[in-house]
Write a protein that holds these residues in place. Sequence first.
Motif, PDB file in Angstrom:
ATOM      1  N   TYR A  85      -6.683   5.077   3.117  1.00 36.81           N
ATOM      2  CA  TYR A  85      -6.461   3.955   4.032  1.00 36.81           C
ATOM      3  C   TYR A  85      -7.202   4.134   5.360  1.00 36.81           C
ATOM      4  O   TYR A  85      -8.022   3.305   5.738  1.00 36.81           O
ATOM      5  CB  TYR A  85      -4.974   3.770   4.273  1.00 36.81           C
ATOM      6  CG  TYR A  85      -4.642   2.609   5.176  1.00 36.81           C
ATOM      7  CD1 TYR A  85      -4.576   1.311   4.670  1.00 36.81           C
ATOM      8  CD2 TYR A  85      -4.388   2.793   6.540  1.00 36.81           C
ATOM      9  CE1 TYR A  85      -4.269   0.233   5.492  1.00 36.81           C
ATOM     10  CE2 TYR A  85      -4.084   1.728   7.372  1.00 36.81           C
ATOM     11  CZ  TYR A  85      -4.032   0.443   6.846  1.00 36.81           C
ATOM     12  OH  TYR A  85      -3.737  -0.619   7.671  1.00 36.81           O
ATOM     13  N   LYS A 114       2.244  -2.606   6.462  1.00 38.63           N
ATOM     14  CA  LYS A 114       0.883  -3.141   6.474  1.00 38.63           C
ATOM     15  C   LYS A 114       0.155  -2.894   5.154  1.00 38.63           C
ATOM     16  O   LYS A 114      -0.831  -3.578   4.839  1.00 38.63           O
ATOM     17  CB  LYS A 114       0.083  -2.506   7.611  1.00 38.63           C
ATOM     18  CG  LYS A 114       0.711  -2.625   8.984  1.00 38.63           C
ATOM     19  CD  LYS A 114       0.820  -4.068   9.427  1.00 38.63           C
ATOM     20  CE  LYS A 114      -0.518  -4.673   9.757  1.00 38.63           C
ATOM     21  NZ  LYS A 114      -0.387  -6.042  10.314  1.00 38.63           N
ATOM     22  N   TYR A 115       0.624  -1.908   4.390  1.00 40.40           N
ATOM     23  CA  TYR A 115      -0.074  -1.518   3.155  1.00 40.40           C
ATOM     24  C   TYR A 115       0.921  -0.840   2.245  1.00 40.40           C
ATOM     25  O   TYR A 115       1.736  -0.030   2.691  1.00 40.40           O
ATOM     26  CB  TYR A 115      -1.211  -0.559   3.515  1.00 40.40           C
ATOM     27  CG  TYR A 115      -2.056  -0.052   2.361  1.00 40.40           C
ATOM     28  CD1 TYR A 115      -3.113  -0.803   1.862  1.00 40.40           C
ATOM     29  CD2 TYR A 115      -1.810   1.198   1.804  1.00 40.40           C
ATOM     30  CE1 TYR A 115      -3.910  -0.320   0.825  1.00 40.40           C
ATOM     31  CE2 TYR A 115      -2.606   1.693   0.766  1.00 40.40           C
ATOM     32  CZ  TYR A 115      -3.652   0.930   0.286  1.00 40.40           C
ATOM     33  OH  TYR A 115      -4.441   1.410  -0.739  1.00 40.40           O
ATOM     34  N   GLN A 117       0.741   0.607  -1.878  1.00 43.41           N
ATOM     35  CA  GLN A 117      -0.073   0.682  -3.086  1.00 43.41           C
ATOM     36  C   GLN A 117       0.406   1.780  -4.016  1.00 43.41           C
ATOM     37  O   GLN A 117       0.663   2.908  -3.584  1.00 43.41           O
ATOM     38  CB  GLN A 117      -1.534   0.946  -2.703  1.00 43.41           C
ATOM     39  CG  GLN A 117      -2.513   0.905  -3.867  1.00 43.41           C
ATOM     40  CD  GLN A 117      -2.622  -0.476  -4.492  1.00 43.41           C
ATOM     41  OE1 GLN A 117      -2.779  -1.461  -3.786  1.00 43.41           O
ATOM     42  NE2 GLN A 117      -2.545  -0.535  -5.806  1.00 43.41           N
ATOM     43  N   VAL A 169       4.229  -5.465   1.528  1.00 41.38           N
ATOM     44  CA  VAL A 169       3.377  -5.810   2.664  1.00 41.38           C
ATOM     45  C   VAL A 169       3.939  -7.024   3.406  1.00 41.38           C
ATOM     46  O   VAL A 169       4.320  -8.023   2.792  1.00 41.38           O
ATOM     47  CB  VAL A 169       1.935  -6.097   2.188  1.00 41.38           C
ATOM     48  CG1 VAL A 169       1.083  -6.612   3.348  1.00 41.38           C
ATOM     49  CG2 VAL A 169       1.310  -4.834   1.606  1.00 41.38           C
TER      50      VAL A 169
END
Length: 217
Positions: A85, A114-115, A117, A169
């Motif tokens: 990231y 924000k992220y 995964q 997110v």
Amino acid sequence: MFHKEGFKILLVSLMLFIALNLATSFITNLIWVKYTVFGISFIFFILVAQFFRNPKRGILQNENFVVAPVDGKVVAIEEVEEKEYFKDKRLLVSIFMSPLNVHVTRYPSSGEVKYSQYHKGKYLVAWHPKSSEENERTTVVIETAKFGEILYRQIAGAVAKRIVNYAVVGQKINQGDDSGFIKFGSRVDVFLPIGTPVNVQIGEKVRGAETKLTELI
């Protein structure tokens, strides 16, 4: 109190425990055999139950510090290249979880996700140098008020076979709330901005949502 991720496994374990002991009673009249089967199966059930425990913690939410996301032992504090990231150097605090630790993952800080995964991967032992890049794992980035963006990564180990991650997110999250679970595993890495003061030491045992990894005065 047990974590919701363990309800199905606990129910199946309880049913197996009951079925095994009932079957033993029908098969043999030998008392020592019955007690042996009961003892072994009871210990197994207790071990499974303790793995999925979810104790309440005395969470004191504060934007001036980042708390440990899991229970375990600090095994690394170092500057590393975070390749997924940030793609630059970050301060890594790595926490190893033994099978006896509480395996609930908690948000280390309040803010906005924000992220988030998930990555499929291998099941190398958690302390293997390549486990953070090659093992099954999830990466979550939180935008915080005082520390900017911080990242934490759940990493499966040789025994862990499933990582659960609740972070979405755009979600507003609160420090200390449940953010996931690692079933029968392993390690969580926290990536902080370079220069962030660290309150813990290598070898120190930490408690999720309670131990302060770092604090701004």
